[in-house]
Design a protein around this motif. Structure first.
Motif, PDB file in Angstrom:
ATOM      1  N   ALA A 130       0.393  -1.506   0.050  1.00 40.13           N
ATOM      2  CA  ALA A 130       0.100   0.043   0.051  1.00 40.13           C
ATOM      3  C   ALA A 130       0.967   1.263  -0.453  1.00 40.13           C
ATOM      4  CB  ALA A 130      -1.379  -0.258   1.097  1.00 40.13           C
ATOM      5  N   GLU A 131       1.650   1.312   0.750  1.00 40.66           N
ATOM      6  CA  GLU A 131       3.141   2.348   1.020  1.00 40.66           C
ATOM      7  C   GLU A 131       3.676   2.239   0.001  1.00 40.66           C
ATOM      8  OE1 GLU A 131       4.900   1.024   4.335  1.00 40.66           O
ATOM      9  OE2 GLU A 131       4.146   3.164   5.314  1.00 40.66           O
ATOM     10  N   GLU A 132       3.940   1.488  -0.390  1.00 40.64           N
ATOM     11  CA  GLU A 132       4.755   1.763  -2.454  1.00 40.64           C
ATOM     12  C   GLU A 132       4.031   2.563  -3.428  1.00 40.64           C
ATOM     13  OE1 GLU A 132       7.476  -0.962  -5.301  1.00 40.64           O
ATOM     14  OE2 GLU A 132       6.279  -1.968  -3.440  1.00 40.64           O
ATOM     15  N   SER A 133       2.071   1.453  -3.285  1.00 43.32           N
ATOM     16  CA  SER A 133       1.412   2.422  -4.180  1.00 43.32           C
ATOM     17  C   SER A 133       0.788   3.626  -4.030  1.00 43.32           C
ATOM     18  CB  SER A 133       0.254   1.036  -4.503  1.00 43.32           C
ATOM     19  OG  SER A 133      -0.380   1.601  -4.839  1.00 43.32           O
ATOM     20  N   ASN A 134       1.486   3.634  -3.230  1.00 44.98           N
ATOM     21  CA  ASN A 134       0.542   5.160  -2.829  1.00 44.98           C
ATOM     22  C   ASN A 134       1.396   6.473  -3.201  1.00 44.98           C
ATOM     23  OD1 ASN A 134      -1.128   6.613  -1.137  1.00 44.98           O
ATOM     24  ND2 ASN A 134       0.261   7.531  -0.182  1.00 44.98           N
ATOM     25  N   GLN A 135       3.237   6.417  -2.975  1.00 44.59           N
ATOM     26  CA  GLN A 135       3.774   7.017  -3.749  1.00 44.59           C
ATOM     27  C   GLN A 135       4.591   6.958  -4.947  1.00 44.59           C
ATOM     28  OE1 GLN A 135       7.049   5.533  -0.598  1.00 44.59           O
ATOM     29  NE2 GLN A 135       5.786   6.573   0.523  1.00 44.59           N
ATOM     30  N   THR A 136       3.178   5.916  -5.853  1.00 47.55           N
ATOM     31  CA  THR A 136       4.279   5.797  -7.058  1.00 47.55           C
ATOM     32  C   THR A 136       3.230   6.144  -8.472  1.00 47.55           C
ATOM     33  OG1 THR A 136       5.053   3.013  -7.263  1.00 47.55           O
ATOM     34  CG2 THR A 136       4.875   3.264  -9.116  1.00 47.55           C
ATOM     35  N   LEU A 137       3.704   6.935  -9.156  1.00 51.99           N
ATOM     36  CA  LEU A 137       3.245   6.922 -10.323  1.00 51.99           C
ATOM     37  C   LEU A 137       3.015   6.591 -11.183  1.00 51.99           C
ATOM     38  CD1 LEU A 137       3.021  11.568  -9.119  1.00 51.99           C
ATOM     39  CD2 LEU A 137       0.917   9.707  -8.264  1.00 51.99           C
ATOM     40  N   GLU A 138       4.230   6.176 -11.689  1.00 51.13           N
ATOM     41  CA  GLU A 138       3.483   5.203 -12.837  1.00 51.13           C
ATOM     42  C   GLU A 138       3.398   3.492 -12.884  1.00 51.13           C
ATOM     43  OE1 GLU A 138       8.001   5.672 -13.487  1.00 51.13           O
ATOM     44  OE2 GLU A 138       8.151   7.249 -14.626  1.00 51.13           O
ATOM     45  N   LEU A 139       2.857   3.216 -13.798  1.00 49.66           N
ATOM     46  CA  LEU A 139       2.501   2.043 -14.251  1.00 49.66           C
ATOM     47  C   LEU A 139       2.994   1.366 -15.701  1.00 49.66           C
ATOM     48  CD1 LEU A 139      -0.069   0.321 -13.367  1.00 49.66           C
ATOM     49  CD2 LEU A 139      -1.518   1.249 -14.419  1.00 49.66           C
ATOM     50  N   TYR A 140       3.407   0.247 -15.034  1.00 51.86           N
ATOM     51  CA  TYR A 140       4.178  -0.598 -16.003  1.00 51.86           C
ATOM     52  C   TYR A 140       3.013  -1.645 -16.972  1.00 51.86           C
ATOM     53  CZ  TYR A 140       8.429   0.920 -14.421  1.00 51.86           C
ATOM     54  OH  TYR A 140       9.243   2.250 -13.992  1.00 51.86           O
TER      55      TYR A 140
END
Length: 199
Positions: A130-140
Motif C-alpha cells: 500500500a505504501e509503495e503504491s501510494n508513492q508511485t505515479l507510474e504504471l508498467y
C-alpha cells in the motif's frame, strides 16, 4: 458426459444438472422422452462430486507463500496491493475496498485497514504494498513492451487513477479493479483455473 467437460466446481455442475432436469421435465410434458423418465433427477451429490476435476480443484487452493511469490513477479505495487488484498479479504461493493482506500485508512501499528463495513486485520506485506503504491505515479503494462509507462494522477488514494481515465464513479472504478485482477491472472498464467472468487 459431465466428466468430459472438465468442470472445476460442484456448484457449476449443480446448475447444469438442474437446467437439464428442467429441460427434461418440459420434454416429458411434450411426450418427447422415449422412456418417459427424467434421469437427471437420479443424479445425486456424490455422483456430481465424482465428475469434478480434482486436479484443478487442488490448484485453486493457494497458500500465502504462493500468493507472495506471485506478487513478487508483478511489475506494479498497485497490482500487488490488489492481489494480496483480495487474498486477505478486501473487496467490498464494486471493489471499493481498493479504489476508495487511502493511507489514512491504514493503522500501521495495529495492522488494520478501515473499510466501509468496519475494520479488517491486514499483514505487514499488504501495508508495504500500500505504501509503495501510494508513492508511485507510474504504471508498467503487464504485456507487450513493458518499457512503455503510463502516468498516474495523484488522487489521495492508494490506487492512483490513469491520466486517460474518463470516469470516476463506483461502477467504473470497480470495473477497472476487476480488469486489473484478470490481467494479473493472465500475466501469471493462472487465468485458466483462478479468478477473483478463489483469492
Amino acid at each position: 458426459m459431465y466428466k468430459t467437460w472438465n468442470i472445476k466446481s460442484i456448484d457449476t455442475l449443480y446448475v447444469i444438472n438442474n437446467r437439464l432436469s428442467q429441460y427434461a421435465q418440459w420434454a416429458l410434458e411434450q411426450n418427447l422422452v422415449v422412456d418417459s423418465q427424467n434421469h437427471f433427477l437420479e443424479i445425486n451429490r456424490d455422483m456430481l462430486l465424482g465428475c469434478v476435476n480434482q486436479v484443478a480443484q487442488q490448484k485453486r487452493l493457494v497458500t500465502r507463500e504462493q500468493m507472495l511469490a506471485w506478487c513478487a513477479q508483478l511489475p506494479n505495487a498497485c497490482d500487488k496491493f490488489i492481489f494480496l488484498g483480495l487474498y486477505e479479504g478486501l473487496e467490498g461493493k464494486n471493489f471499493e475496498d481498493f479504489w476508495n482506500a487511502s493511507m489514512d485508512d491504514i493503522d500501521k501499528e495495529n495492522k488494520t485497514i478501515r473499510v466501509s463495513r468496519g475494520v479488517l486485520p491486514i499483514s505487514q506485506d499488504l501495508i508495504d504494498f500500500a505504501e509503495e503504491s501510494n508513492q508511485t505515479l507510474e504504471l508498467y503494462p503487464m504485456s507487450g513492451d513493458m518499457t512503455r509507462v503510463t502516468g498516474l494522477v495523484e488522487n489521495g488514494k492508494i490506487i492512483k487513477t490513469k491520466r486517460n481515465t474518463k470516469y470516476d464513479d463506483p461502477l467504473h472504478n470497480g470495473r477497472a479493479i476487476y480488469v486489473t485482477i484478470k490481467r494479473v491472472c493472465v500475466f501469471l498464467d493462472i487465468d485458466k483455473w483462478f479468478n477473483t472468487k478463489q483469492c
